[in-house]
Design an enzyme around this catalytic site. Structure first.
Site, PDB file in Angstrom:
ATOM      1  N   THR A  72       0.809  -1.220   0.000  1.00  0.00           N
ATOM      2  CA  THR A  72       0.000   0.000   0.000  1.00  0.00           C
ATOM      3  C   THR A  72       0.843   1.271   0.000  1.00  0.00           C
ATOM      4  O   THR A  72       2.029   1.265   0.310  1.00  0.00           O
ATOM      5  CB  THR A  72      -0.928   0.039   1.228  1.00  0.00           C
ATOM      6  OG1 THR A  72      -0.143   0.142   2.410  1.00  0.00           O
ATOM      7  CG2 THR A  72      -1.811  -1.194   1.297  1.00  0.00           C
ATOM      8  N   ASP A  73       0.158   2.361  -0.316  1.00  0.00           N
ATOM      9  CA  ASP A  73       0.775   3.678  -0.202  1.00  0.00           C
ATOM     10  C   ASP A  73       0.544   4.194   1.214  1.00  0.00           C
ATOM     11  O   ASP A  73       0.025   3.476   2.078  1.00  0.00           O
ATOM     12  CB  ASP A  73       0.225   4.635  -1.263  1.00  0.00           C
ATOM     13  CG  ASP A  73      -1.281   4.885  -1.142  1.00  0.00           C
ATOM     14  OD1 ASP A  73      -1.875   4.582  -0.080  1.00  0.00           O
ATOM     15  OD2 ASP A  73      -1.864   5.381  -2.117  1.00  0.00           O
ATOM     16  N   ALA A  74       0.889   5.433   1.465  1.00  0.00           N
ATOM     17  CA  ALA A  74       0.778   6.000   2.814  1.00  0.00           C
ATOM     18  C   ALA A  74      -0.660   6.056   3.322  1.00  0.00           C
ATOM     19  O   ALA A  74      -0.890   6.095   4.530  1.00  0.00           O
ATOM     20  CB  ALA A  74       1.392   7.400   2.844  1.00  0.00           C
TER      21      ALA A  74
END
Length: 146
Positions: A24-26
C-alpha cells in the site's frame, strides 16, 4: 501434459491474496503496480496447478512464458488487510502466445481487470518460439469464451 500424459482440467482458477502494508501507499490503498505482482503470482500458481511449474517448462522444454503486453482497467481500490481473489482465464492459445484475462476481486466486487498477452520464448536464448505441440493441445482445451 506435454509428454507426461498428465490431464489438464478446466476448473476456474482463483488465487487468494491478502493486502499487507508493503502493498500500500501511505493512505493504506494498494499501489497500482502491486496488482501486477498479484496477477503474476496467480498466473504462476495457475500454471503450477496444471502441473506446469516454470522450472519444469524451462528444464524440460527450454521454454519460458513472459508478459508481452497488458491492458489494465483499474475500477476500485483495494485497501490494507483486504482479502482478494485473483482469477486467471485462458482466452486464446496461439502458436507462440497465450491471451489471458485476469480479475482482482474483493467479496465478488471487481477491482481490476487485465488482458494479458503471454509470449513463448526459448529459455536458453530468450527468442520467440512455438509452444510445443502437446502443450499447445492441452492448453487449447482450457480456452474459454469471453
Amino acid at each position: 501434459m506435454g509428454g507426461g500424459g498428465q490431464e489438464i482440467h478446466s476448473d476456474p482458477f482463483s488465487f487468494p491474496v491478502r493486502v499487507y502494508w508493503e502493498d500500500t501507499d501511505a493512505g493504506g490503498v494498494v499501489y497500482h503496480a502491486q496488482y501486477l505482482a498479484f496477477m503474476e503470482r496467480a498466473r504462476s500458481e495457475w500454471m503450477r496447478g496444471l502441473g506446469l511449474g516454470q522450472d519444469l517448462l524451462r528444464s524440460r522444454d527450454d521454454l519460458v512464458f513472459v508478459v508481452r503486453a497488458m491492458t489494465t482497467d483499474f475500477r476500485a481500490p483495494a485497501r490494507l488487510d483486504d482479502q482478494l481473489q485473483v482469477s486467471v482465464r485462458l482466452l486464446e492459445c496461439r502458436g507462440a502466445s497465450l491471451v489471458l484475462v485476469q480479475r482482482v476481486e474483493r467479496d465478488g466486487a471487481l477491482l481490476v481487470e487485465a488482458s494479458v498477452r503471454i509470449a513463448a520464448l526459448r529459455a536458453s536464448s530468450f527468442r520467440p518460439c512455438p509452444i510445443p505441440p502437446a502443450l499447445a493441445a492441452s492448453l487449447a482445451l482450457l480456452v474459454e469464451t469471453a
